[in-house]
Design a protein around this motif. Structure first.
Motif, short mmCIF file in Angstrom:
data_model
loop_
_atom_site.label_atom_id
_atom_site.label_comp_id
_atom_site.label_asym_id
_atom_site.label_seq_id
_atom_site.Cartn_x
_atom_site.Cartn_y
_atom_site.Cartn_z
N SER A 101 81.91 10.44 66.76
CA SER A 101 82.56 11.60 67.39
C SER A 101 83.17 11.25 68.73
CB SER A 101 81.56 12.75 67.54
OG SER A 101 81.17 13.24 66.28
N ASP A 196 82.38 17.04 65.85
CA ASP A 196 81.22 17.31 65.00
C ASP A 196 80.51 15.97 64.78
OD1 ASP A 196 79.34 17.91 63.02
OD2 ASP A 196 80.65 19.36 62.06
N GLN A 201 79.12 15.11 58.13
CA GLN A 201 80.56 14.99 58.35
C GLN A 201 80.98 13.53 58.51
OE1 GLN A 201 82.77 17.13 57.93
NE2 GLN A 201 82.23 19.14 58.67
N THR A 388 85.25 14.67 62.41
CA THR A 388 84.30 14.31 63.46
C THR A 388 84.87 14.29 64.87
OG1 THR A 388 84.73 11.96 63.06
CG2 THR A 388 82.89 12.95 61.86
#
Length: 430
Positions: A101, A196, A201, A388
């Protein structure tokens, strides 16, 4: 309460010609402030997410991030000590959330009056880039987005007037900014995309029934809405294409008889693509052509189409399924020859536009629908950007307050397309 501030957000930070130019600019800004005999310093915030694999591996997972002490600036960041910026109050901060991320958004805020949304980072790559500058009430929304994410302690208690947010069907604040060429206000929507860091994910290796679907963020929803509801034409310029949802949306547009023009790259950031998506842009492009040639009749694709139409991101998707598919044109960006570069620069001397003489890849992220709407910003059509990474985009619609076309979107595309002259290798043309 008024103050003078500036903030630069970039995904990647590295020693480069760009960094040298930034340092020179900061020194000049400091000198100008001292020359004005002002007792106040200009607050400057430099915010980035990534500078090396090692930095990301050991970066704090706290949402407060890491503030770099001034005595580490030179060694770790290549920045001079604060004594060389006596007119500035400089803060340098990084945020990263493992595993993938990054805060991929790139934007520059100046005095809460102007915002620039570039596609480039503070890095050494010589890529084809673009930037758009916006003014008006939407600047405050960008500032609010920055303040919420980066949490600058000095600004937490500041009071200022916030514009009311008009309601939007796309869940983003709608404002207007002035098109400098036409002098008219354009309908503009800010499209945030929060990061995220969940493994569901991030990891494409997880079974599909375990993976989460991409979040219905304003950026994701808007792109899907525009592409799947296009009437005549979709133009996509993206560094990479590995998002399943973006791929399926393009297929749906073609099924609906809409012409699609895709411009992307070969062999760009291969390790990152494999780590975040398990595939490469070239493979996805070849699959798109294969599906196109057989009329999008494959069972796997039909299942993906059904899943996309049933998702919360597409509540109003229309499927015409014309007998004749829309046209499909796919081009790869290639490094121009020196002669081509010189010709392109000469041909754009009047506007100051042109291609970099050594641009190896295109890094612009742009989607245009029906020459009436354009999305610009940091988001790619890849799995990381859709799932992400934190992104920030802006939707500009080609209409003024009275609903009349200003031609702004067509002009923006002409400017970008002009810089692509001599840089495109046609790969497929139906």
């Amino acid at each position: 309460m008024t103050e003078t501030t500036g903030g630069e957000m970039t995904c990647f930070w590295a020693p480069s010609a760009t960094l040298k130019e930034l340092i020179s600019t900061l020194k000049q800004l400091s000198s100008d402030k001292l020359a004005a005999n002002s007792t106040e310093k200009i607050k400057v915030y430099i915010c980035f997410s990534s500078r090396s694999a090692l930095q990301k591996l050991f970066h704090t997972s706290s949402p407060d991030g890491y503030v770099y002490p001034p005595d580490t600036w030179t060694e770790k960041l290549g920045l001079p000590p604060p004594t060389e910026f006596p007119g500035l109050e400089l803060v340098v901060k990084s945020l990263f959330f493992r595993p993938f991320s990054v805060l991929h958004s790139k934007y520059l805020i100046i005095d809460r009056q102007k915002v620039f949304l570039p596609s480039c980072n503070v890095s050494w790559e010589e890529w084809y880039e673009c930037a758009i500058g916006i003014e008006g009430p939407i600047v405050q929304h960008v500032f609010d987005f920055w303040r919420e994410v980066w949490k600058p302690a000095e600004l937490i208690d500041l009071s200022f007037e916030k514009p009311e947010d008009p309601k939007s069907t796309l869940d983003g604040p709608i404002d207007q900014h002035i098109d400098q060429l036409s002098g008219q206000a354009l309908r503009t929507t800010l499209l945030p995309h929060p990061h995220d860091s969940s493994l569901r994910q991030a990891l494409w290796l997880l079974p599909k029934q375990v993976q989460a679907t991409p979040a219905a963020t304003p950026l994701n929803k808007t792109l899907l809405h525009l592409i799947t509801n296009a009437k005549t034409e979709v133009i996509i310029l993206t560094p990479n294409l590995t998002s399943q949802q973006a791929f399926t949306a393009v297929c749906l547009a073609l099924i609906n008889g809409v012409g699609v023009r895709m411009i992307t790259n070969r062999r760009m950031m291969v390790p990152e693509q494999l780590a975040t998506a398990g595939t490469l842009t070239e493979q996805v492009i070849d699959r798109l052509i294969k599906e196109y040639r057989r009329g999008f009749s494959g069972r796997k694709l039909r299942k993906q189409l059904a899943e996309l139409k049933a998702s919360a991101m597409l509540p109003d998707v229309k499927v015409a399924e014309n007998e004749q598919l829309g046209s499909l044109r796919i081009s790869y960006f290639r490094q121009p020859s020196s002669a081509t570069s010189a010709q392109a620069r000469a041909g754009t001397a009047e506007t100051g536009l042109g291609i970099a003489s050594h641009a190896a890849k295109s890094h612009i992220k742009l989607t245009i629908v029906d020459r009436k709407a354009i999305v610009l910003g940091s988001g790619n059509m890849d799995r990381a950007s859709w799932r992400t990474s934190q992104e920030l985009g802006v939707l500009i619609e080609d209409q003024d307050e009275g609903g009349r076309s200003t031609g702004a979107v067509a002009r923006l595309w002409r400017d970008v397309e002009r810089g692509l002259e001599g840089c495109l290798e046609s790969y497929f043309d139906s």
